[in-house]
Every structure is written in C-alpha cells, then in structure tokens.
Design a protein around this motif. Sequence first.
Motif, PDB file in Angstrom:
ATOM      1  N   ALA A   1      -3.379   8.160  -9.751  1.00 27.25           N
ATOM      2  CA  ALA A   1      -2.012   7.723  -9.460  1.00 27.25           C
ATOM      3  C   ALA A   1      -1.381   7.084 -10.682  1.00 27.25           C
ATOM      4  CB  ALA A   1      -2.017   6.750  -8.287  1.00 27.25           C
ATOM      5  N   SER A  56      -2.589   7.973  -1.788  1.00 29.01           N
ATOM      6  CA  SER A  56      -2.651   6.620  -1.235  1.00 29.01           C
ATOM      7  C   SER A  56      -3.363   5.686  -2.210  1.00 29.01           C
ATOM      8  CB  SER A  56      -3.389   6.616   0.107  1.00 29.01           C
ATOM      9  OG  SER A  56      -2.690   7.384   1.069  1.00 29.01           O
ATOM     10  N   TYR A  57      -2.771   4.508  -2.408  1.00 30.50           N
ATOM     11  CA  TYR A  57      -3.356   3.527  -3.324  1.00 30.50           C
ATOM     12  C   TYR A  57      -2.643   2.188  -3.126  1.00 30.50           C
ATOM     13  CZ  TYR A  57       0.715   5.156  -5.977  1.00 30.50           C
ATOM     14  OH  TYR A  57       1.981   5.540  -6.350  1.00 30.50           O
ATOM     15  N   VAL A  59      -1.895  -0.486 -10.402  1.00 29.92           N
ATOM     16  CA  VAL A  59      -2.393   0.274  -9.250  1.00 29.92           C
ATOM     17  C   VAL A  59      -3.908   0.349  -9.349  1.00 29.92           C
ATOM     18  CG1 VAL A  59      -0.298   1.645  -8.960  1.00 29.92           C
ATOM     19  CG2 VAL A  59      -2.096   2.458 -10.496  1.00 29.92           C
ATOM     20  N   ASP A  60      -4.546   0.719  -8.233  1.00 30.73           N
ATOM     21  CA  ASP A  60      -6.013   0.785  -8.210  1.00 30.73           C
ATOM     22  C   ASP A  60      -6.528   2.215  -8.253  1.00 30.73           C
ATOM     23  OD1 ASP A  60      -5.292   1.598  -5.660  1.00 30.73           O
ATOM     24  OD2 ASP A  60      -6.937   0.541  -4.669  1.00 30.73           O
ATOM     25  N   SER A  61      -5.688   3.161  -8.671  1.00 29.11           N
ATOM     26  CA  SER A  61      -6.071   4.569  -8.722  1.00 29.11           C
ATOM     27  C   SER A  61      -5.798   5.130 -10.112  1.00 29.11           C
ATOM     28  CB  SER A  61      -5.283   5.365  -7.677  1.00 29.11           C
ATOM     29  OG  SER A  61      -5.374   6.755  -7.920  1.00 29.11           O
ATOM     30  N   GLN A 115      -0.754  -1.229  -4.861  1.00 30.41           N
ATOM     31  CA  GLN A 115       0.101  -1.479  -6.020  1.00 30.41           C
ATOM     32  C   GLN A 115       0.619  -2.919  -6.014  1.00 30.41           C
ATOM     33  OE1 GLN A 115       2.814   1.700  -6.895  1.00 30.41           O
ATOM     34  NE2 GLN A 115       4.308   0.366  -7.876  1.00 30.41           N
ATOM     35  N   GLN A 117       0.850  -1.187   0.000  1.00 33.46           N
ATOM     36  CA  GLN A 117       0.000   0.000   0.000  1.00 33.46           C
ATOM     37  C   GLN A 117       0.883   1.233   0.000  1.00 33.46           C
ATOM     38  OE1 GLN A 117      -2.920   0.254   3.133  1.00 33.46           O
ATOM     39  NE2 GLN A 117      -4.046   1.856   2.070  1.00 33.46           N
TER      40      GLN A 117
END
Length: 256
Positions: A121, A91-92, A116-118, A94, A74
């Motif tokens: 980002a 914050s995300y 990544v989940d953003s 990876q 994270q």
Amino acid sequence: MNFVEYYNPQEIIKITEHRPNPLPDLPWVSTQRWEDVLFLHWPVSPDLLTPHLPQSLQLDLYDGTAWIGMVFFQVKGMRPRLLPAVPFISSYLQLNVRTYVTYKGRSGVYFFRLTVDSILACFLAKTWYSLPFMMAEIKMDSQGDDIHMVSKRKIGKFEERMSCSYTPEASVFHTQMNTLDHWLFERYCSWNMRQGTLLRIDIHHTKWNLQKAAAVIRSNTVTDFLTAKISQNNPIVHYSSAKQALFWPPVKERRF
C-alpha cells in the motif's frame, strides 16, 4: 437530518451541495473506505507550523490560530476505478499528521506524516498519488466501543510513537457553517511538493457523520518535529464510523 452513509461511488458522486469547490472535470481514479476514524486536533502557534510548509502554501487560521490534526483509521476496499479490490493490498492501517492550508483561495490539507502498515500500500500510494507515505508498525484492537491503537516507526535511534485509546460518546451530527468543526472537516483536497512541483490531489466524499469522542493518549512523539510538546494539552476529539472516499490523480499547480 440524514446520517445515512453511502458506499456506492455512483451515489456519492451525485452528492455535491456540501462542497466548497466543484468536482474536478476528470473522472476519479480510485476509491477506498475509512473505518473507525479518530480525529485529534490541537491549536498551535502559526510560528510552529510555517517553517514546515512549502513557501507556496498559506497557513490557514481559525480566529488567528493554526491547528494540527492527527487522524487514525483503517482503510478497506482500496481499489482503482473499474477494478476489484485486491487482497493483501486493499486493507491496511493508516496514521496521518496534517495541518490546514490555502492556495489561491482554495482551502485544503497539508500532510506532515503519512504512515501505513503495508509495504504494498505504501508503494502504490507513492506511485499513484505522489504522496510521501512511510512504513510504520501499526496495530488496532477493538473491545466493544473502545478502540486501541499503537503506531511505531524507527528513525535512526529515535522511535516515533503514538499510543492511545478512543471511544465515541455522543450522537451523530453534521458540522454547521461558521463553526470550528466545519472549518476543520470540510476540506476536499491536499497539496504536496514533488521535485520542485506543487501538486494538488482532489478527493470527494459525503459530509462527515461525526461523533464527539473521548481519547486517552498514553504516548505521542509523532508531533515532536514541532519542537513543542503540543500533546501535553488535551485535544479536541472526534470519531466517525465510516466514510467512502473518491480520489483524483495529482495535478500540477505550479513549478518552482
């Protein structure tokens, strides 16, 4: 032995005795903290990895064996130098897939996957570092010392998926010279190709505070591009609770 974790960049930049190469001459440009870091490593045949590398990079071997690593963590507090972290961007989660390479005698990392989940980002990482980040649906859940993660990414009709749980099991240690652990972890740059140009990104952090860990892998198709089911073998598993890292801008090594 000192296992203190440093988070202040002004302190981190002064601790350099563990580095195999000097710090870059230019100032660092961004920083971020990695938390609940999982490392999975599998030995693989060099023939499996070489076709996936830029021709300019040399596959690094340990006792004649190549290694592929999967790293999940994270990210927190990502920010440019001299600026505060921005909510919803800083914050995300990876997940990376990497191997170990050299260029002109310098050892580092080459990434096969950076997910990544953003969306923000992902865009900023591509813009700032010229790395091939991709979006994925990633979830993380902690229950005591047990950490559970799931990553899913659609590629046409195929779903690239990683699902596992991991738990630190032993006391904190630092790697020692001339060991596999030291060879795997003491690397402070990565390379990638962009429009025919080989780029190097330098990073800096203090020595890893590591723990041996246990992992239960429920599914893994993220490494299927190697055409060999390496996930059928048990990996070497490490855990680190946190690490603050500093990043430098990409520099051109060579144009092809």
